[in-house]
Design a protein around this motif. Structure first.
Motif, PDB file in Angstrom:
ATOM      1  N   VAL A  65      82.817 121.774 -30.058  1.00  0.00           N
ATOM      2  CA  VAL A  65      82.466 120.475 -30.435  1.00  0.00           C
ATOM      3  C   VAL A  65      80.927 120.436 -30.952  1.00  0.00           C
ATOM      4  CG1 VAL A  65      82.215 117.977 -29.482  1.00  0.00           C
ATOM      5  CG2 VAL A  65      84.102 119.374 -28.859  1.00  0.00           C
ATOM      6  N   ILE A  66      80.820 119.768 -31.998  1.00  0.00           N
ATOM      7  CA  ILE A  66      79.228 119.810 -32.850  1.00  0.00           C
ATOM      8  C   ILE A  66      78.760 118.607 -32.285  1.00  0.00           C
ATOM      9  CG2 ILE A  66      78.243 119.895 -34.936  1.00  0.00           C
ATOM     10  CD1 ILE A  66      80.056 122.445 -33.917  1.00  0.00           C
ATOM     11  N   ASP A  67      77.378 118.606 -31.986  1.00  0.00           N
ATOM     12  CA  ASP A  67      76.596 117.394 -31.822  1.00  0.00           C
ATOM     13  C   ASP A  67      76.505 116.429 -32.840  1.00  0.00           C
ATOM     14  OD1 ASP A  67      75.946 118.589 -29.031  1.00  0.00           O
ATOM     15  OD2 ASP A  67      74.009 119.526 -29.971  1.00  0.00           O
ATOM     16  N   GLU A  68      76.542 115.140 -32.533  1.00  0.00           N
ATOM     17  CA  GLU A  68      76.414 114.104 -33.805  1.00  0.00           C
ATOM     18  C   GLU A  68      75.406 114.371 -34.824  1.00  0.00           C
ATOM     19  OE1 GLU A  68      76.539 109.342 -34.380  1.00  0.00           O
ATOM     20  OE2 GLU A  68      76.868 110.251 -32.190  1.00  0.00           O
ATOM     21  N   ASP A  69      73.923 114.820 -34.166  1.00  0.00           N
ATOM     22  CA  ASP A  69      73.066 115.050 -35.141  1.00  0.00           C
ATOM     23  C   ASP A  69      73.184 116.006 -36.029  1.00  0.00           C
ATOM     24  OD1 ASP A  69      72.372 116.781 -33.572  1.00  0.00           O
ATOM     25  OD2 ASP A  69      70.686 116.028 -32.687  1.00  0.00           O
ATOM     26  N   ALA A  70      74.092 116.982 -35.800  1.00  0.00           N
ATOM     27  CA  ALA A  70      74.489 117.992 -36.715  1.00  0.00           C
ATOM     28  C   ALA A  70      75.638 118.017 -37.540  1.00  0.00           C
ATOM     29  CB  ALA A  70      74.243 119.442 -36.003  1.00  0.00           C
ATOM     30  N   LEU A  71      76.285 116.707 -37.709  1.00  0.00           N
ATOM     31  CA  LEU A  71      77.497 116.670 -38.405  1.00  0.00           C
ATOM     32  C   LEU A  71      77.315 116.910 -39.953  1.00  0.00           C
ATOM     33  CD1 LEU A  71      79.208 113.862 -36.757  1.00  0.00           C
ATOM     34  CD2 LEU A  71      79.471 116.342 -36.212  1.00  0.00           C
ATOM     35  N   ASP A  72      76.101 116.490 -40.436  1.00  0.00           N
ATOM     36  CA  ASP A  72      75.954 116.578 -42.013  1.00  0.00           C
ATOM     37  C   ASP A  72      75.632 118.450 -42.208  1.00  0.00           C
ATOM     38  OD1 ASP A  72      76.123 114.125 -42.036  1.00  0.00           O
ATOM     39  OD2 ASP A  72      74.208 113.582 -42.766  1.00  0.00           O
ATOM     40  N   ASP A  73      74.794 118.858 -41.234  1.00  0.00           N
ATOM     41  CA  ASP A  73      74.633 120.297 -41.591  1.00  0.00           C
ATOM     42  C   ASP A  73      76.057 121.272 -41.415  1.00  0.00           C
ATOM     43  OD1 ASP A  73      71.969 119.722 -41.757  1.00  0.00           O
ATOM     44  OD2 ASP A  73      71.630 120.019 -39.658  1.00  0.00           O
ATOM     45  N   LEU A  74      76.960 120.602 -40.507  1.00  0.00           N
ATOM     46  CA  LEU A  74      78.035 121.279 -40.254  1.00  0.00           C
ATOM     47  C   LEU A  74      78.835 121.643 -41.724  1.00  0.00           C
ATOM     48  CD1 LEU A  74      80.518 122.450 -38.572  1.00  0.00           C
ATOM     49  CD2 LEU A  74      81.213 119.933 -38.180  1.00  0.00           C
ATOM     50  N   GLN A  75      78.752 120.440 -42.590  1.00  0.00           N
ATOM     51  CA  GLN A  75      79.481 120.352 -43.747  1.00  0.00           C
ATOM     52  C   GLN A  75      78.699 121.332 -44.645  1.00  0.00           C
ATOM     53  OE1 GLN A  75      82.333 118.794 -43.940  1.00  0.00           O
ATOM     54  NE2 GLN A  75      82.086 118.444 -41.968  1.00  0.00           N
ATOM     55  N   GLN A  76      77.622 121.210 -44.927  1.00  0.00           N
ATOM     56  CA  GLN A  76      76.877 122.142 -45.965  1.00  0.00           C
ATOM     57  C   GLN A  76      76.926 123.583 -45.386  1.00  0.00           C
ATOM     58  OE1 GLN A  76      75.361 121.213 -48.717  1.00  0.00           O
ATOM     59  NE2 GLN A  76      75.788 123.230 -49.105  1.00  0.00           N
ATOM     60  N   LYS A 187      83.046 115.411 -42.645  1.00  0.00           N
ATOM     61  CA  LYS A 187      84.256 115.556 -43.117  1.00  0.00           C
ATOM     62  C   LYS A 187      84.418 115.962 -44.613  1.00  0.00           C
ATOM     63  CE  LYS A 187      89.110 115.205 -43.028  1.00  0.00           C
ATOM     64  NZ  LYS A 187      89.305 115.276 -44.611  1.00  0.00           N
ATOM     65  N   GLU A 188      83.203 115.499 -45.236  1.00  0.00           N
ATOM     66  CA  GLU A 188      83.508 115.764 -46.817  1.00  0.00           C
ATOM     67  C   GLU A 188      83.439 117.183 -47.288  1.00  0.00           C
ATOM     68  OE1 GLU A 188      81.076 111.665 -48.065  1.00  0.00           O
ATOM     69  OE2 GLU A 188      80.159 113.191 -47.957  1.00  0.00           O
ATOM     70  N   GLY A 189      82.616 118.229 -46.622  1.00  0.00           N
ATOM     71  CA  GLY A 189      82.771 119.473 -46.897  1.00  0.00           C
ATOM     72  C   GLY A 189      84.145 119.923 -46.915  1.00  0.00           C
ATOM     73  N   ASN A 194      89.684 122.320 -48.495  1.00  0.00           N
ATOM     74  CA  ASN A 194      91.071 122.174 -47.904  1.00  0.00           C
ATOM     75  C   ASN A 194      91.944 121.578 -49.114  1.00  0.00           C
ATOM     76  OD1 ASN A 194      91.551 121.679 -44.442  1.00  0.00           O
ATOM     77  ND2 ASN A 194      91.483 123.493 -45.619  1.00  0.00           N
ATOM     78  N   GLY A 195      92.543 122.731 -49.863  1.00  0.00           N
ATOM     79  CA  GLY A 195      93.703 122.133 -50.930  1.00  0.00           C
ATOM     80  C   GLY A 195      93.960 123.139 -51.692  1.00  0.00           C
ATOM     81  N   THR A 196      94.873 123.006 -52.489  1.00  0.00           N
ATOM     82  CA  THR A 196      95.562 124.047 -53.290  1.00  0.00           C
ATOM     83  C   THR A 196      95.393 123.993 -54.751  1.00  0.00           C
ATOM     84  OG1 THR A 196      97.510 122.507 -53.772  1.00  0.00           O
ATOM     85  CG2 THR A 196      97.870 124.069 -51.908  1.00  0.00           C
ATOM     86  N   GLN A 197      94.037 123.427 -55.120  1.00  0.00           N
ATOM     87  CA  GLN A 197      93.935 123.073 -56.460  1.00  0.00           C
ATOM     88  C   GLN A 197      93.313 124.363 -57.384  1.00  0.00           C
ATOM     89  OE1 GLN A 197      92.837 120.989 -54.098  1.00  0.00           O
ATOM     90  NE2 GLN A 197      94.708 119.854 -54.712  1.00  0.00           N
ATOM     91  N   ALA A 198      93.023 125.399 -56.611  1.00  0.00           N
ATOM     92  CA  ALA A 198      93.014 126.551 -57.416  1.00  0.00           C
ATOM     93  C   ALA A 198      94.186 127.194 -57.925  1.00  0.00           C
ATOM     94  CB  ALA A 198      92.362 127.787 -56.687  1.00  0.00           C
ATOM     95  N   MET A 199      95.125 127.557 -57.078  1.00  0.00           N
ATOM     96  CA  MET A 199      96.443 128.037 -57.710  1.00  0.00           C
ATOM     97  C   MET A 199      97.395 127.072 -58.404  1.00  0.00           C
ATOM     98  SD  MET A 199      98.987 127.532 -54.031  1.00  0.00           S
ATOM     99  CE  MET A 199      97.553 128.269 -53.008  1.00  0.00           C
ATOM    100  N   THR A 200      96.890 125.735 -58.264  1.00  0.00           N
ATOM    101  CA  THR A 200      97.910 124.646 -58.796  1.00  0.00           C
ATOM    102  C   THR A 200      97.098 124.608 -60.410  1.00  0.00           C
ATOM    103  OG1 THR A 200      98.330 123.461 -56.976  1.00  0.00           O
ATOM    104  CG2 THR A 200      98.588 122.240 -59.165  1.00  0.00           C
ATOM    105  N   ALA A 201      95.815 124.561 -60.572  1.00  0.00           N
ATOM    106  CA  ALA A 201      95.108 124.641 -61.540  1.00  0.00           C
ATOM    107  C   ALA A 201      95.519 125.572 -62.711  1.00  0.00           C
ATOM    108  CB  ALA A 201      93.763 124.517 -61.492  1.00  0.00           C
ATOM    109  N   VAL A 202      95.613 127.161 -62.061  1.00  0.00           N
ATOM    110  CA  VAL A 202      96.001 128.238 -62.642  1.00  0.00           C
ATOM    111  C   VAL A 202      97.335 127.906 -63.255  1.00  0.00           C
ATOM    112  CG1 VAL A 202      96.485 130.816 -62.923  1.00  0.00           C
ATOM    113  CG2 VAL A 202      94.458 129.520 -61.619  1.00  0.00           C
ATOM    114  N   GLY A 203      98.252 127.517 -62.334  1.00  0.00           N
ATOM    115  CA  GLY A 203      99.766 127.364 -62.446  1.00  0.00           C
ATOM    116  C   GLY A 203     100.004 126.385 -63.582  1.00  0.00           C
ATOM    117  N   VAL A 204      99.301 125.180 -63.577  1.00  0.00           N
ATOM    118  CA  VAL A 204      99.465 124.132 -64.790  1.00  0.00           C
ATOM    119  C   VAL A 204      99.252 124.916 -66.052  1.00  0.00           C
ATOM    120  CG1 VAL A 204      98.669 121.856 -65.799  1.00  0.00           C
ATOM    121  CG2 VAL A 204      99.072 122.053 -63.341  1.00  0.00           C
ATOM    122  N   ILE A 205      98.130 125.494 -66.374  1.00  0.00           N
ATOM    123  CA  ILE A 205      97.685 126.106 -67.463  1.00  0.00           C
ATOM    124  C   ILE A 205      98.682 127.043 -67.819  1.00  0.00           C
ATOM    125  CG2 ILE A 205      95.976 127.565 -68.564  1.00  0.00           C
ATOM    126  CD1 ILE A 205      94.074 125.811 -66.811  1.00  0.00           C
TER     127      ILE A 205
END
Length: 512
Positions: A65-76, A187-189, A194-205
């Motif tokens: 569990v991460i302290d609240e004051d470190a949540l932004d640092d966690l994402q970077q 959550k933003e980082g 988290n996603g499949t956009q690399a394989m899907t982007a190559v796949g579409v092209i």
């Protein structure tokens, strides 16, 4: 203008944005969903609820569990530590497609991010800022973590981007467009990587190129049929109708239309009763490839509108659910299927090349040479085609059957979908070169037969292709010819191919 909602982006719209540089916006409805989703996250943080990836570590460290004051640092820290891609970067078109697909997935409103994240991704698209993203390093589960981390770095002013083909720092590109780097919040980082956009982007092209190759293989194969005085009866409508596959029937019909006024094709029994399979079975084989491509297209169409990060935020019910939508297995299997389907086009094309150059299999000059013996003609072109076909057999090995556990065995099954997509794209490049070789040989052979006897469709195609590769009157460095023809076939659009293939009022290919 393409408006992103996260629900209805199409393969053709991806093509328009990536290659046509059409501008992108986000819908008002999606903006409201983003705000609502973000509000849910912030309320949960205030209530000190423990939620994976928001106030915990990642992977095997999810129990920390991460302290609240470190949540932004966690994402970077997440973005920095996960930027582990290696090797040559993806092309600008793949990078551009990745940014578009990530923006569209986040626009669905299940990721808990602020609207500014999607807005900045859209800025990258509209301003032509394409992140430099190494090709290698993704396992294709937990998302395309490493590739997407490199993409996310650009939003924060780190990393590099392509600027008119040159690599410059991300911060320089953002400043040029008067865009401020984003400070990632809780959550933003995680939502970005988290996603499949690399394989899907190559796949579409890859899919878009494969679709064009399938059509080109029919047209080039039709010219080869003329060069070898093939039997047109094998393409009769009744024969293909009783098999029952629509794609086979359409392939046969296209070839009939291409050759309808040819004086070079023959009837069964005129010269021989049956042709070799590489001629006779083109609709059966290429039709099966069209079936494969239809399957691939269906999966890509779903995936480009899928929510693939973790956890997902369901604001209406105030649920935050951790699951595995980031797992790339659907695309991994589709890419492996496409690899084999498109490789078969080259397998058959190389056999047709052999039939044109081998004097034991035809009545043409050996190796289509103007002076056999003194000059070797296209002899070694067949070697090159055989080499490419053999290489494809190695690349076609399914990546999706492999899995290596990661994150201290927490992530104990992965898809290798990005490897499958990359190899599919490599196969496609090899297939196009084999078709370029077949076209060069077919043009030489059919001109020996008599260009004036060709069908209208194939003759027009030959005349345009002759502007790229001239007639072979003497031996020369054929590598340049192969590459020139390869580039020409690559750069032809589907609209241009349609003009070659279809009579003005007769369209038989299903709408894409």
């Amino acid at each position: 203008m393409i408006t992103l909602t996260g629900n209805d982006l199409t393969v053709q719209e991806v093509e328009r944005v990536v290659f046509g540089h059409e501008k992108v916006a986000i819908s008002n409805e999606s903006m409201e969903k983003l705000r609502k989703s973000r509000q849910t996250i912030e309320e949960m943080i205030k209530q000190k609820q423990v939620i994976y990836g928001i106030n915990t570590g990642f992977g095997k460290l999810s129990d920390v569990v991460i302290d609240e004051d470190a949540l932004d640092d966690l994402q970077q820290h997440l973005i920095d530590s996960h930027s582990c891609g290696v090797g040559e970067p993806f092309s600008e078109s793949v990078s551009r497609a990745m940014v578009l697909l990530r923006a569209n997935a986040l626009a669905k409103g299940y990721s808990g991010i602020r609207p500014i994240i999607v807005e900045r991704l859209i800025d990258l698209i509209n301003d032509g800022i394409h992140p430099v993203i190494p090709r290698q390093g993704s396992l294709g589960a937990s998302g395309d973590l490493a590739p997407l981390a490199h993409l996310a770095q650009v939003l924060t002013g780190k990393g590099e981007v392509f600027d008119q083909g040159k690599r410059i720092s991300a911060i320089e590109a953002l400043r040029r467009e008067e865009l401020e780097p984003v400070q990632l919040k809780a959550k933003e980082g995680l939502a970005l990587i988290n996603g499949t956009q690399a394989m899907t982007a190559v796949g579409v092209i890859a899919y878009l190129e494969a679709e064009k190759l399938a059509l080109q293989s029919e047209l080039i194969g039709a010219m080869t049929l003329e060069a070898l005085r093939g039997i047109i009866d094998a393409f009769d409508e009744d024969l293909h109708q009783v098999r029952g596959y629509p794609e086979q029937q359409e392939s046969a019909r296209r070839i009939r239309l291409m050759l309808k006024d040819s004086q070079l094709v023959t009837r069964q029994g005129e010269l021989r009763v049956q042709d070799a399979y590489s001629l006779r079975c083109m609709p059966q084989v290429i039709g099966a490839t069209w079936q494969c491509l239809n399957y691939v297209r269906e999966k890509l169409q779903i995936e480009i509108n899928a929510a693939t990060d973790n956890p997902l935020i369901f604001s209406d019910t105030e649920k935050v659910l951790s699951g595995g939508n980031f797992h790339g297995q659907p695309i991994a299997l589709a890419m492996d299927f496409m690899k084999t389907g498109i490789a078969e086009i080259a397998n058959m094309a190389e056999r047709r090349v052999e039939r044109m150059v081998n004097p034991q299999l035809n009545d043409l000059p050996p190796f289509l040479s103007t002076n056999p013996g003194l000059q070797s003609g296209v002899m070694i072109m067949q070697y090159t085609a055989a080499s490419l076909v053999s290489e494809n057999k190695t690349l076609a090995h399914p990546a999706s059957v492999d899995s290596i556990p990661s994150s201290a065995n927490q992530e104990d099954h992965v898809s290798m979908g990005t490897i499958a997509a990359r190899h599919a794209y490599e196969i496609i490049q090899n297939v196009r070169r084999v078709l370029a070789i077949e076209l060069i040989c077919a043009m030489q052979a059919v001109e020996i037969r008599g260009k004036d006897k060709m069908a209208t469709v194939t003759r027009r195609f030959l005349e345009d292709a002759r502007r790229i590769v001239p007639r072979i009157d003497n031996d020369r460095v054929f590598s340049k010819d192969i590459e020139a023809m390869n580039h020409w076939l690559r750069d032809l659009s589907m609209e241009q191919m349609d003009k070659y293939v279809y009579p003005s009022s007769t369209r038989v290919r299903s709408e894409r």
